[in-house]
Design a protein around this motif. Structure first.
Motif, mmCIF file in Angstrom:
data_model
loop_
_atom_site.group_PDB
_atom_site.id
_atom_site.type_symbol
_atom_site.label_atom_id
_atom_site.label_comp_id
_atom_site.label_asym_id
_atom_site.label_seq_id
_atom_site.Cartn_x
_atom_site.Cartn_y
_atom_site.Cartn_z
ATOM 1 N N ALA A 12 0.857 -1.185 0.000
ATOM 2 C CA ALA A 12 0.000 0.000 0.000
ATOM 3 C C ALA A 12 0.891 1.233 0.000
ATOM 4 O O ALA A 12 1.915 1.270 0.691
ATOM 5 C CB ALA A 12 -0.901 0.015 1.221
ATOM 6 N N VAL A 13 0.502 2.234 -0.783
ATOM 7 C CA VAL A 13 1.303 3.453 -0.918
ATOM 8 C C VAL A 13 0.678 4.561 -0.071
ATOM 9 O O VAL A 13 -0.509 4.865 -0.211
ATOM 10 C CB VAL A 13 1.384 3.907 -2.383
ATOM 11 C CG1 VAL A 13 2.240 5.169 -2.507
ATOM 12 C CG2 VAL A 13 1.936 2.794 -3.273
ATOM 13 N N THR A 14 1.492 5.152 0.792
ATOM 14 C CA THR A 14 1.090 6.346 1.542
ATOM 15 C C THR A 14 1.913 7.516 1.043
ATOM 16 O O THR A 14 3.147 7.436 0.991
ATOM 17 C CB THR A 14 1.328 6.155 3.052
ATOM 18 O OG1 THR A 14 0.583 5.017 3.516
ATOM 19 C CG2 THR A 14 0.883 7.389 3.827
ATOM 20 N N PHE A 15 1.247 8.596 0.679
ATOM 21 C CA PHE A 15 1.944 9.779 0.185
ATOM 22 C C PHE A 15 2.289 10.678 1.368
ATOM 23 O O PHE A 15 1.405 11.237 2.014
ATOM 24 C CB PHE A 15 1.083 10.517 -0.833
ATOM 25 C CG PHE A 15 0.825 9.724 -2.086
ATOM 26 C CD1 PHE A 15 1.717 9.756 -3.141
ATOM 27 C CD2 PHE A 15 -0.302 8.913 -2.193
ATOM 28 C CE1 PHE A 15 1.502 9.015 -4.290
ATOM 29 C CE2 PHE A 15 -0.536 8.159 -3.337
ATOM 30 C CZ PHE A 15 0.378 8.212 -4.385
ATOM 31 N N LEU A 16 3.579 10.798 1.652
ATOM 32 C CA LEU A 16 4.039 11.607 2.773
ATOM 33 C C LEU A 16 4.217 13.073 2.393
ATOM 34 O O LEU A 16 4.241 13.945 3.261
ATOM 35 C CB LEU A 16 5.372 11.054 3.301
ATOM 36 C CG LEU A 16 5.364 9.573 3.689
ATOM 37 C CD1 LEU A 16 6.746 9.157 4.180
ATOM 38 C CD2 LEU A 16 4.307 9.292 4.762
ATOM 39 N N GLY A 243 -1.237 13.320 0.336
ATOM 40 C CA GLY A 243 -1.710 12.498 1.450
ATOM 41 C C GLY A 243 -3.207 12.322 1.524
ATOM 42 O O GLY A 243 -3.693 11.476 2.290
ATOM 43 N N SER A 244 -3.972 13.087 0.763
ATOM 44 C CA SER A 244 -5.426 12.901 0.739
ATOM 45 C C SER A 244 -5.826 11.679 -0.083
ATOM 46 O O SER A 244 -6.986 11.265 -0.045
ATOM 47 C CB SER A 244 -6.104 14.150 0.162
ATOM 48 O OG SER A 244 -5.750 14.337 -1.207
ATOM 49 N N SER A 246 -5.711 7.722 -0.944
ATOM 50 C CA SER A 246 -5.458 6.420 -0.311
ATOM 51 C C SER A 246 -5.915 5.312 -1.259
ATOM 52 O O SER A 246 -6.536 5.569 -2.286
ATOM 53 C CB SER A 246 -6.204 6.318 1.025
ATOM 54 O OG SER A 246 -7.607 6.457 0.826
ATOM 55 N N LYS A 249 -2.136 0.779 -4.625
ATOM 56 C CA LYS A 249 -1.358 -0.432 -4.352
ATOM 57 C C LYS A 249 -0.428 -0.727 -5.525
ATOM 58 O O LYS A 249 -0.674 -0.315 -6.653
ATOM 59 C CB LYS A 249 -2.287 -1.631 -4.138
ATOM 60 C CG LYS A 249 -3.266 -1.478 -2.989
ATOM 61 C CD LYS A 249 -4.212 -2.669 -2.917
ATOM 62 C CE LYS A 249 -5.259 -2.477 -1.825
ATOM 63 N NZ LYS A 249 -6.225 -3.614 -1.778
ATOM 64 N N VAL A 408 7.196 8.908 -0.364
ATOM 65 C CA VAL A 408 6.138 7.907 -0.169
ATOM 66 C C VAL A 408 6.615 6.832 0.806
ATOM 67 O O VAL A 408 7.816 6.630 1.009
ATOM 68 C CB VAL A 408 5.715 7.233 -1.496
ATOM 69 C CG1 VAL A 408 5.207 8.259 -2.489
ATOM 70 C CG2 VAL A 408 6.867 6.420 -2.098
ATOM 71 N N ARG A 409 5.640 6.159 1.358
ATOM 72 C CA ARG A 409 5.886 5.017 2.245
ATOM 73 C C ARG A 409 5.164 3.807 1.661
ATOM 74 O O ARG A 409 3.974 3.876 1.341
ATOM 75 C CB ARG A 409 5.348 5.315 3.645
ATOM 76 C CG ARG A 409 5.430 4.172 4.638
ATOM 77 C CD ARG A 409 4.740 4.602 5.943
ATOM 78 N NE ARG A 409 4.838 3.621 6.992
ATOM 79 C CZ ARG A 409 3.994 2.622 7.213
ATOM 80 N NH1 ARG A 409 2.943 2.476 6.384
ATOM 81 N NH2 ARG A 409 4.143 1.781 8.213
ATOM 82 N N SER A 411 3.959 0.046 2.511
ATOM 83 C CA SER A 411 3.732 -0.900 3.596
ATOM 84 C C SER A 411 3.174 -2.197 3.040
ATOM 85 O O SER A 411 2.237 -2.195 2.242
ATOM 86 C CB SER A 411 2.777 -0.308 4.652
ATOM 87 O OG SER A 411 1.579 0.131 4.039
#
Length: 413
Positions: A12-16, A243-244, A246, A249, A408-409, A411
């Motif tokens: 899963a990609v999180t935009f930091l 970050g808004s 979600s 993948k 990005v992160r 997980s």
């Protein structure tokens, strides 16, 4: 027939921070209407299919703003909007086009697998160099900006190929022997266009007065002009995912056959990686790609935090100090997060605007080598910046909010 053994991980990609991965295209007033502090992007092809001759002439000469009343009256105003994005100010269209995000045929933005693999590739090369002893690293240093031709070592004049010999020595001599063949990264799942945001990206400059902003880039004999007021700075307006967003993948597949397999040749069993010329250290670096990415991310975060602290301390203007402090804080928090979560997640910098440190391994060879590369290929246009580079790309999110690009992160799911 020998079957490839593969291991696939989904992330899963999180935009930091805002990410921009662009194309060669540019958008302008023929793609947007600016209204009440928002940029509204439209699907242009259906408009051109339905617009009348008189309105078409106005559109060509003046842009969408000139035909927005027709768009409303025709019922296309809502139907053909791709997105509405709040922006701190209107682009100056004569010199500030909008950079679009790479998208699929349905205009849905996505993260290309090639972009993610490129970031991993840089991290693996950096990690391999970090693991070498001084003698090994010095041997690699001699290949920076050089090439082999007819048994001779020559200076590589084309900056595009300046790192090729070094890269081949670290990762394989050609695509068939490339170490990263054993790692495949698919494009991410796409995002609906309405999730895009447009941000002005400013160029922060480290001067003898501390932080200033590029107001007018160098042109011919005219030198670059700087300003203390970020609202007067020239901007690259960029479509971004932030970050808004979600639910994005992607998958990474490692090929155990290439990294550890064997093939039969008569009665002999041959090691596939040995046949490809992959030494144990090379194979281990790819196996540890997540560690390599996180270690490089920490190195970049520490260096950028220190750069912004120095800029903050050198700045006299209160607004400049505020911006530099926010950037320093971002990298402090990023470094803390990598240290806390690095065992479970992968941190990468993707796309445009991440800066020199995220795209090259040259700093590992020391300041002298960096300055040689900068001078030989004119990377600072003769400015002789020390330390190089003296500029950073900064996202202006509006009001007094500023952040870097590209973090990005990932997980594991």
């Amino acid at each position: 027939m020998t079957q490839a053994l593969v291991h696939t991980q989904t992330f899963a990609v999180t935009f930091l921070s805002p990410v921009h991965i662009g194309t060669e295209e540019q958008l302008d007033e023929h793609d947007f209407v600016y209204e009440n502090g928002h940029l509204i992007r439209f699907r242009i092809t259906p408009i051109l299919e339905q617009i009348g001759e008189q309105e078409l002439e106005r559109f060509v000469n003046e842009g969408l703003e000139a035909v927005k009343d027709w768009l409303r009256q025709s019922g296309l105003w809502q139907q053909l909007q791709l997105y509405r994005s709040a922006v701190p100010r209107q682009p100056r269209w004569n010199r500030e086009p909008v950079r679009p995000f790479i998208a699929d045929p349905l205009l849905r933005p996505y993260l290309p697998g090639t972009e993610i693999k490129g970031a991993i590739r840089t991290a693996v090369a950096w990690w391999l160099l970090r693991q070498m002893d001084e003698q090994g690293r010095q041997g690699m240093k001699r290949k920076v900006g050089k090439r082999q031709r007819n048994g001779r070592i020559e200076v590589e004049r084309d900056r595009k190929w300046a790192g090729q010999w070094l890269e081949q020595s670290l990762l394989g001599i050609d695509p068939n022997h490339d170490l990263l063949r054993s790692l495949r990264v698919q494009d991410s799942t796409p995002v609906e266009p309405y999730r895009l945001k447009v941000f002005p990206v400013l160029v922060a400059v480290r001067t003898d007065r501390g932080l200033q902003w590029l107001q007018s880039p160098r042109s011919g004999q005219q030198r670059s002009q700087y300003t203390d007021d970020y609202q007067r700075a020239v901007a690259n307006f960029c479509e971004c995912l932030d970050g808004s967003v979600s639910g994005v993948k992607l998958t990474v597949t490692s090929d155990a056959f290439l990294s550890d397999g064997e093939i039969g040749k008569g009665e002999t069993r041959l090691s596939v990686p040995e046949e490809l010329g992959w030494e144990e250290a090379m194979r281990q670096a790819v196996a540890d790609w997540k560690t390599a990415c996180n270690e490089l991310a920490k190195e970049v975060a520490r260096a950028e935090r220190n750069w912004w602290k120095q800029v903050k301390d050198a700045s006299q203007d209160a607004g400049a100090k505020m911006v530099a402090a926010k950037m320093e804080q971002f990298y402090t928090e990023l470094l803390n997060r990598i240290n806390a979560e690095g065992g479970e997640a992968v941190f990468l910098n993707l796309g445009w605007g991440g800066g020199w440190r995220t795209k090259t391994v040259t700093e590992l060879f020391g300041d002298e080598t960096v300055q040689q590369v900068v001078s030989r290929y004119g990377l600072d246009r003769g400015a002789r910046s020390q330390p190089f580079p003296k500029t950073r790309k900064v996202v202006w999110r509006g009001s007094n909010e500023f952040t870097p690009l590209g973090w990005v992160r990932l997980s594991s799911l």
